[in-house]
Design an enzyme around this catalytic site. Sequence first.
Site, PDB file in Angstrom:
ATOM      1  N   LYS A   1       0.877  -1.155   0.000  1.00  0.00           N
ATOM      2  CA  LYS A   1       0.000   0.000   0.000  1.00  0.00           C
ATOM      3  C   LYS A   1       0.918   1.209   0.000  1.00  0.00           C
ATOM      4  O   LYS A   1       1.728   1.392   0.901  1.00  0.00           O
ATOM      5  CB  LYS A   1      -0.843  -0.011   1.271  1.00  0.00           C
ATOM      6  CG  LYS A   1      -2.196   0.582   1.078  1.00  0.00           C
ATOM      7  CD  LYS A   1      -3.058   0.274   2.280  1.00  0.00           C
ATOM      8  CE  LYS A   1      -4.525   0.472   1.920  1.00  0.00           C
ATOM      9  NZ  LYS A   1      -5.399   0.026   3.018  1.00  0.00           N
ATOM     10  N   CYS A   2       0.809   2.019  -0.999  1.00  0.00           N
ATOM     11  CA  CYS A   2       1.790   3.088  -1.131  1.00  0.00           C
ATOM     12  C   CYS A   2       1.409   4.320  -0.326  1.00  0.00           C
ATOM     13  O   CYS A   2       0.282   4.784  -0.391  1.00  0.00           O
ATOM     14  CB  CYS A   2       1.923   3.450  -2.596  1.00  0.00           C
ATOM     15  SG  CYS A   2       2.466   2.062  -3.575  1.00  0.00           S
ATOM     16  N   GLY A   3       2.331   4.812   0.422  1.00  0.00           N
ATOM     17  CA  GLY A   3       2.090   6.037   1.170  1.00  0.00           C
ATOM     18  C   GLY A   3       2.348   7.227   0.266  1.00  0.00           C
ATOM     19  O   GLY A   3       3.410   7.349  -0.320  1.00  0.00           O
TER      20      GLY A   3
ATOM     21  N   TYR B   1       9.352   7.467  -3.650  1.00  0.00           N
ATOM     22  CA  TYR B   1       8.838   7.168  -4.989  1.00  0.00           C
ATOM     23  C   TYR B   1       9.301   8.197  -6.004  1.00  0.00           C
ATOM     24  O   TYR B   1       9.775   7.858  -7.086  1.00  0.00           O
ATOM     25  CB  TYR B   1       7.310   7.125  -4.979  1.00  0.00           C
ATOM     26  CG  TYR B   1       6.755   5.981  -4.200  1.00  0.00           C
ATOM     27  CD1 TYR B   1       7.019   4.671  -4.582  1.00  0.00           C
ATOM     28  CD2 TYR B   1       5.981   6.195  -3.072  1.00  0.00           C
ATOM     29  CE1 TYR B   1       6.526   3.608  -3.866  1.00  0.00           C
ATOM     30  CE2 TYR B   1       5.473   5.134  -2.340  1.00  0.00           C
ATOM     31  CZ  TYR B   1       5.748   3.846  -2.740  1.00  0.00           C
ATOM     32  OH  TYR B   1       5.265   2.799  -2.020  1.00  0.00           O
TER      33      TYR B   1
ATOM     34  N   CYS C   1       0.839   5.559  -6.431  1.00  0.00           N
ATOM     35  CA  CYS C   1       1.385   4.224  -6.485  1.00  0.00           C
ATOM     36  C   CYS C   1       1.373   3.662  -7.891  1.00  0.00           C
ATOM     37  O   CYS C   1       2.346   3.076  -8.336  1.00  0.00           O
ATOM     38  CB  CYS C   1       0.580   3.329  -5.553  1.00  0.00           C
ATOM     39  SG  CYS C   1       1.342   1.766  -5.292  1.00  0.00           S
TER      40      CYS C   1
END
Length: 174
Positions: A43-45, A51, A92
């Site tokens: 789960k991308c913050g 990133y 993401c």
Amino acid sequence: MASQSKKNPESIYDLIVKDAKGNDVDLSIYKGKVLLIVNVASKCGMTNSNYTELNQLYEKYKEQGLEILAFPCNQFGEEEPGSNDQIAEFVCSRFRSEFPVFDKIDVNGDNASPLYKYLKLGKWGIFGDDIQWNFAKFLVSKDGQVVHRYYPTTPPLSLEYDLKKLLEHSQNEK
Ligand SMILES: *[C@@H]1O[C@H](CO)[C@@H](O)[C@H](O)[C@H]1NC(C)=O
């Protein structure tokens, strides 16, 4: 031929991982490339600037032979996007489109992926300790040796100097 990683790999090219669809990927396809290997949260913050910086590095150096390989791992607390779920998804998926994101793995413990067992051995066996959190970073030279390891807190852009040196180093020089 059995699609299994060798028990005692001599380089990263003896290892096989799975892509996001579950297909085998023989890491020897990356021979001659400098690899930056990073474990990411599934789960991308959205606030995590790793990133952005990874994408910047990739943009700048992919022509010169950089590949970034991202491995989702849920062994560390999820970065909570809360009500910002959709924005997080967006960041993401953009991140995903730039360079390969593989199948979810463990990086620590008995079920750790053979790749991470190997990465943690390091070139001289000095890396040994567990991965601390999401975004630990490893640099692999053009001949498949693990040469640098960085803490999750190290900003991707600060790897630039080491990365350039590895890219300049031709494959046959030892
Ligand atoms: C990268 O992620 C790690 C772990 O979440 C964090 O500690 C670090 O501050 C992040 N670095 C940047 C540049 O965002």
